[in-house]
Design a protein around this motif. Structure first.
Motif, PDB file in Angstrom:
ATOM      1  N   PRO A  41       7.303 -13.869  33.710  1.00 44.03           N
ATOM      2  CA  PRO A  41       7.320 -13.134  32.453  1.00 44.03           C
ATOM      3  C   PRO A  41       7.193 -11.611  32.542  1.00 44.03           C
ATOM      4  CG  PRO A  41       5.197 -14.168  32.760  1.00 44.03           C
ATOM      5  CD  PRO A  41       6.067 -14.622  33.889  1.00 44.03           C
ATOM      6  N   SER A  42       6.630 -11.084  33.626  1.00 38.53           N
ATOM      7  CA  SER A  42       6.346  -9.639  33.626  1.00 38.53           C
ATOM      8  C   SER A  42       6.820  -8.958  34.905  1.00 38.53           C
ATOM      9  CB  SER A  42       4.848  -9.391  33.466  1.00 38.53           C
ATOM     10  OG  SER A  42       4.159  -9.805  34.630  1.00 38.53           O
ATOM     11  N   LYS A  43       6.920  -7.635  34.828  1.00 42.34           N
ATOM     12  CA  LYS A  43       7.308  -6.836  35.979  1.00 42.34           C
ATOM     13  C   LYS A  43       6.276  -6.964  37.093  1.00 42.34           C
ATOM     14  CE  LYS A  43       9.138  -2.278  37.019  1.00 42.34           C
ATOM     15  NZ  LYS A  43       9.501  -0.975  36.462  1.00 42.34           N
ATOM     16  N   GLY A  44       5.009  -7.079  36.743  1.00 43.58           N
ATOM     17  CA  GLY A  44       3.957  -7.263  37.732  1.00 43.58           C
ATOM     18  C   GLY A  44       4.113  -8.573  38.485  1.00 43.58           C
ATOM     19  N   ASP A  45       4.491  -9.634  37.771  1.00 40.43           N
ATOM     20  CA  ASP A  45       4.732 -10.929  38.415  1.00 40.43           C
ATOM     21  C   ASP A  45       5.948 -10.859  39.334  1.00 40.43           C
ATOM     22  OD1 ASP A  45       2.570 -12.226  37.229  1.00 40.43           O
ATOM     23  OD2 ASP A  45       3.752 -12.838  35.495  1.00 40.43           O
ATOM     24  N   ARG A  46       6.952 -10.100  38.919  1.00 41.90           N
ATOM     25  CA  ARG A  46       8.144  -9.927  39.766  1.00 41.90           C
ATOM     26  C   ARG A  46       7.755  -9.238  41.067  1.00 41.90           C
ATOM     27  NH1 ARG A  46      12.757  -5.504  38.759  1.00 41.90           N
ATOM     28  NH2 ARG A  46      10.951  -4.264  39.327  1.00 41.90           N
ATOM     29  N   SER A  47       6.961  -8.191  40.970  1.00 43.61           N
ATOM     30  CA  SER A  47       6.502  -7.467  42.153  1.00 43.61           C
ATOM     31  C   SER A  47       5.647  -8.364  43.045  1.00 43.61           C
ATOM     32  CB  SER A  47       5.717  -6.239  41.716  1.00 43.61           C
ATOM     33  OG  SER A  47       5.217  -5.552  42.815  1.00 43.61           O
TER      34      SER A  47
END
Length: 75
Positions: A41-47
């Motif tokens: 769901p988030s850019k932090g999770d993608r990173s």
């Protein structure tokens, strides 16, 4: 003025059994086969998915979606 960290004695060293359990993202990446994907769901999770994949020896590719980010295993 130089400051030092507080030195403490008598603190037991944790054994290997006290490691944090694997998170859902890491467990998902470990199950993922080449060509499969999932959405975070988030850019932090993608990173986190990218760095976690690197730490376990797999390569991932990500793409932005309107509702999050898709993560593919590519190697």
């Amino acid at each position: 003025m130089t400051q030092f960290y507080e030195i403490e004695q008598g603190i037991p060293i944790p054994n290997h059994g006290s490691r944090r359990p694997k998170g859902a993202l890491r467990m998902t990446l470990e199950k993922l086969q080449i060509g499969e994907s999932f959405v975070v769901p988030s850019k932090g999770d993608r990173s986190h998915a990218t760095s976690c994949g690197k730490s376990i020896g797999i390569k991932v590719k990500t793409a932005s979606l309107s509702h999050g980010y898709r993560v593919w295993r590519v190697k």
